[in-house]
Design an enzyme around this catalytic site. Structure first.
Site, PDB file in Angstrom:
ATOM      1  N   HIS A  30       0.814  -1.221   0.000  1.00  0.00           N
ATOM      2  CA  HIS A  30       0.000   0.000   0.000  1.00  0.00           C
ATOM      3  C   HIS A  30       0.842   1.263   0.000  1.00  0.00           C
ATOM      4  O   HIS A  30       0.382   2.308  -0.443  1.00  0.00           O
ATOM      5  CB  HIS A  30      -0.935   0.002   1.214  1.00  0.00           C
ATOM      6  CG  HIS A  30      -0.231   0.200   2.519  1.00  0.00           C
ATOM      7  ND1 HIS A  30       0.326  -0.846   3.242  1.00  0.00           N
ATOM      8  CD2 HIS A  30       0.025   1.326   3.245  1.00  0.00           C
ATOM      9  CE1 HIS A  30       0.876  -0.378   4.338  1.00  0.00           C
ATOM     10  NE2 HIS A  30       0.714   0.932   4.371  1.00  0.00           N
ATOM     11  N   HIS A  89       4.608   9.622  12.486  1.00  0.00           N
ATOM     12  CA  HIS A  89       3.993   8.344  12.116  1.00  0.00           C
ATOM     13  C   HIS A  89       4.652   7.232  12.925  1.00  0.00           C
ATOM     14  O   HIS A  89       5.867   7.073  12.863  1.00  0.00           O
ATOM     15  CB  HIS A  89       4.285   8.165  10.623  1.00  0.00           C
ATOM     16  CG  HIS A  89       3.550   7.077   9.928  1.00  0.00           C
ATOM     17  ND1 HIS A  89       2.226   6.792  10.123  1.00  0.00           N
ATOM     18  CD2 HIS A  89       3.976   6.197   8.982  1.00  0.00           C
ATOM     19  CE1 HIS A  89       1.859   5.797   9.334  1.00  0.00           C
ATOM     20  NE2 HIS A  89       2.907   5.416   8.638  1.00  0.00           N
TER      21      HIS A  89
END
EC number: 1.13.11.16
Length: 312
Positions: A115, A179
């Site tokens: 992804h 993140h």
């Protein structure tokens, strides 16, 4: 010859652990505008700098960066399956150019991408095959990492090559910003986890589903006192975006891996894809850039940003 750039965050939790409907609508709107701009530009080639999340690359042989002449999506988190439309001979020419530039890039003739590469292609083009695309995967989750100055030099080499083509080229960077999803570390890992990190290709559907369930569960408590993961860092994200927009790329050479991991999260190093993309654009001279969007989104475990740029 026209070269444009888009850098944007990706998140496998989109549609699986969403924030409020108003935030989803904001992101949908900015992605729709970005898609329309790509459609209007109609690139003859896309070069995408992307990370991998232990789906195609593992510690049995972990390159700092690798270019593919053929690649197939692993279709994780509901992303599109199938091959990318890679112009093989052009990818080989780019590989030779990068090597001739003094950078030891790895080459794959059969790469699996996840992804981190495919979500952005799908969001901006609706397909994995609509445009010719050359993927360059930059190790962003598996320490030790190449220093940031090497990533900048990689981008510059790619930029010199695409500038010589005389084509409409779209450069993409995808990942980050601040993140820290629950990606395990090899150091200190239990035997089963270590084996996965070293040679975990082609997991069973059950193993992939369990892994994805762990990420969804982490997203549900991310940013709360229950979460052990480094929280999002809006100040860091916005300072990084400002650095890129203002063209202060030389400052990236001083980035310290450990400081970024501690301050903004271990997977913040996906910004390497943004660094390479902007360095590629800057290789041809001055550029103008704009911040299209930014919001810290705990549900997606991402400081979610979108930035666009083009040559002046």
């Amino acid at each position: 010859m026209t070269i444009k750039l888009k850098c944007l965050s990706h998140t496998p939790l989109r549609g699986l652990n969403d924030p409020g409907a108003d935030v989803v609508a904001e992101v949908d709107a900015v992605l729709a505008r970005s898609r329309a701009e790509v459609e209007a530009f109609d690139p003859e080639l896309i070069v995408i700098f992307a990370p991998d999340h232990y789906n195609g690359l593992f510690y049995d042989l972990m390159p700092p960066f690798v270019i593919a002449t053929a690649a197939e999506s692993v279709a994780d988190y509901g992303t599109l399956p199938g091959p990318l439309s890679i112009p093989r001979d052009l990818a080989l020419d780019l590989t030779r150019h990068i090597l001739d530039s003094g950078l030891d890039i790895a080459l794959s003739h059969r790469l699996q991408v996840d992804h981190g590469c495919t979500q952005t292609l799908e969001e901006l083009t609706g397909s994995l095959t609509r445009y010719p695309v050359i993927p360059i995967i930059i190790n962003s989750v598996a320490p030790p990492f190449a220093p940031y100055r090497r990533i900048r030099k990689l981008g510059e080499a790619v930029g010199r090559f695409v500038a010589s083509l005389g084509k409409r080229v779209l450069i993409l960077g995808t990942g980050g910003l601040s993140h820290e999803p629950p990606v395990p570390l090899l150091s200190g890992a239990a035997e089963e986890i270590a084996e996965f990190l070293i040679a975990g290709r082609n997991p069973t559907p059950e193993a992939r589903a369990a892994r994805q369930a762990r990420t969804i569960a982490a997203g549900k408590i991310y940013g709360t006192a229950e979460s052990p993961l480094t929280p999002l860092n809006t100040d860091w994200d916005l300072a990084f975006i400002d650095l890129l927009v203002q063209g202060r790329l030389a400052e990236i050479d001083d980035f310290v891996v450990e400081e970024i991991s501690t301050t903004a999260g271990r997977s913040t190093h996906e910004i390497r894809t943004w660094v390479a993309a902007f360095a590629a654009l800057a290789a041809g001279g001055a550029y103008r850039a704009r911040q299209d969007y930014y919001r810290p989104i705990n549900e997606w475990i991402a400081g979610y940003g979108v930035v666009s740029a083009e040559r002046r």
